[in-house]
Scaffold this motif. Structure first.
Motif, PDB file in Angstrom:
ATOM      1  N   LYS A 215       0.782  -1.207   0.119  1.00  0.00           N
ATOM      2  CA  LYS A 215      -0.166  -0.028   0.002  1.00  0.00           C
ATOM      3  C   LYS A 215       0.877   1.310  -0.079  1.00  0.00           C
ATOM      4  CE  LYS A 215      -3.557   2.442   2.699  1.00  0.00           C
ATOM      5  NZ  LYS A 215      -4.412   2.233   3.966  1.00  0.00           N
TER       6      LYS A 215
ATOM      7  N   GLN B 144      -2.720   5.774  -0.914  1.00  0.00           N
ATOM      8  CA  GLN B 144      -3.555   4.893  -1.230  1.00  0.00           C
ATOM      9  C   GLN B 144      -4.897   4.844  -0.051  1.00  0.00           C
ATOM     10  OE1 GLN B 144      -1.206   1.349  -2.716  1.00  0.00           O
ATOM     11  NE2 GLN B 144      -3.554   1.096  -3.615  1.00  0.00           N
TER      12      GLN B 144
ATOM     13  N   ASP C 137      -5.586  -1.752  -1.513  1.00  0.00           N
ATOM     14  CA  ASP C 137      -4.533  -2.400  -1.746  1.00  0.00           C
ATOM     15  C   ASP C 137      -4.901  -3.736  -1.650  1.00  0.00           C
ATOM     16  OD1 ASP C 137      -5.242  -2.056   0.826  1.00  0.00           O
ATOM     17  OD2 ASP C 137      -3.205  -2.547   1.510  1.00  0.00           O
TER      18      ASP C 137
END
Length: 234
Positions: free
Chosen positions: A69, A73, A78
């Motif tokens: 990740k 994000q 993820d």
């Protein structure tokens, strides 16, 4: 007529009568044995057919992937669902049931199952689209964004980095990484057989068994193998 001739005549008559009676009995017995043999052959052929269909259906699977990740994000972006279709052809009407606490704040409507307090969610699960129409033979990835109206992405060919990042740990691992859990996948194979595969996890309803189940078949030879009790609604 001498007595010996009378006795022989009686014996011959009895023998003839016994022969006449025995012939139909033999025919009936032979017919029954033939029917039993044919029935056993039909059962064996039906079982062999089921095993062939089962092996093909078992080559359809779904599992979770966890990639690295980035700091920018969003939570959950993820994590991915991987659908592998290694059967002999395109599967249709593909739907998945998952559990994921992160989806509580999404636009998806939770699904309640009988005798369970856990919230489940359908994939694709938006609007009236409760199933992917077709998934040809390939490895597919579905990603998500809980803030979007359509939470789940369309299936795309799975990149190597995602495919090679399966999530190995259980939900209770110290890193708290394991949130997305596939509970079941339902699909129709190239022969029109409908299958549902349930996965062993703490989220599997207790009145169901983790296995691959044949729900419906258009082939009458497979009727006895069908278990029409599905946890994924139509």
């Amino acid at each position: 007529m001498p007595i010996i001739d009378i006795i022989n005549l009686i014996i011959n008559s009895i023998t003839a009568i016994a022969t006449v009676v025995a012939i139909p009995a033999t025919i009936v017995y032979s017919a029954r044995q033939t029917r039993r043999t044919f029935a056993k052959d039909d059962e064996r052929r039906s079982y062999d057919l089921y095993q062939t269909m089962f092996k093909q259906a078992s080559r359809v699977d779904v599992w979770e992937s966890k990639t690295v990740k980035d700091k920018d994000q969003k939570d959950g972006t993820d994590e991915h669902l991987i659908i592998t279709n290694h059967s002999e052809g395109t599967i249709r009407q593909v739907s998945i049931l998952v559990h994921w606490d992160l989806l509580k704040n999404s636009h998806l409507r939770p699904i309640s199952l009988k005798n369970n307090t856990i919230n489940y969610y359908g994939v694709p699960g938006f609007g009236y689209h409760h199933a992917w129409r077709t998934l040809p033979t390939a490895d597919w990835v579905i990603s998500m964004d809980p803030d979007k109206r359509f939470v789940w992405s369309l299936p795309t060919i799975c990149p190597k980095d995602i495919f090679e990042s399966p999530r190995f740990l259980d939900k209770g691992d110290p890193q708290g990484r394991c949130r997305l859990a596939a509970v079941a996948i339902k699909f129709t194979d190239v022969y029109g057989n409908i299958w549902e595969r349930l996965f062993e996890s703490e989220y599997l309803p207790k009145d169901h068994t983790a296995d691959l189940h044949l729900l419906y078949s258009p082939d009458n030879r497979l009727t006895d193998f069908c278990q029409p009790k599905s946890i994924i609604a139509e």
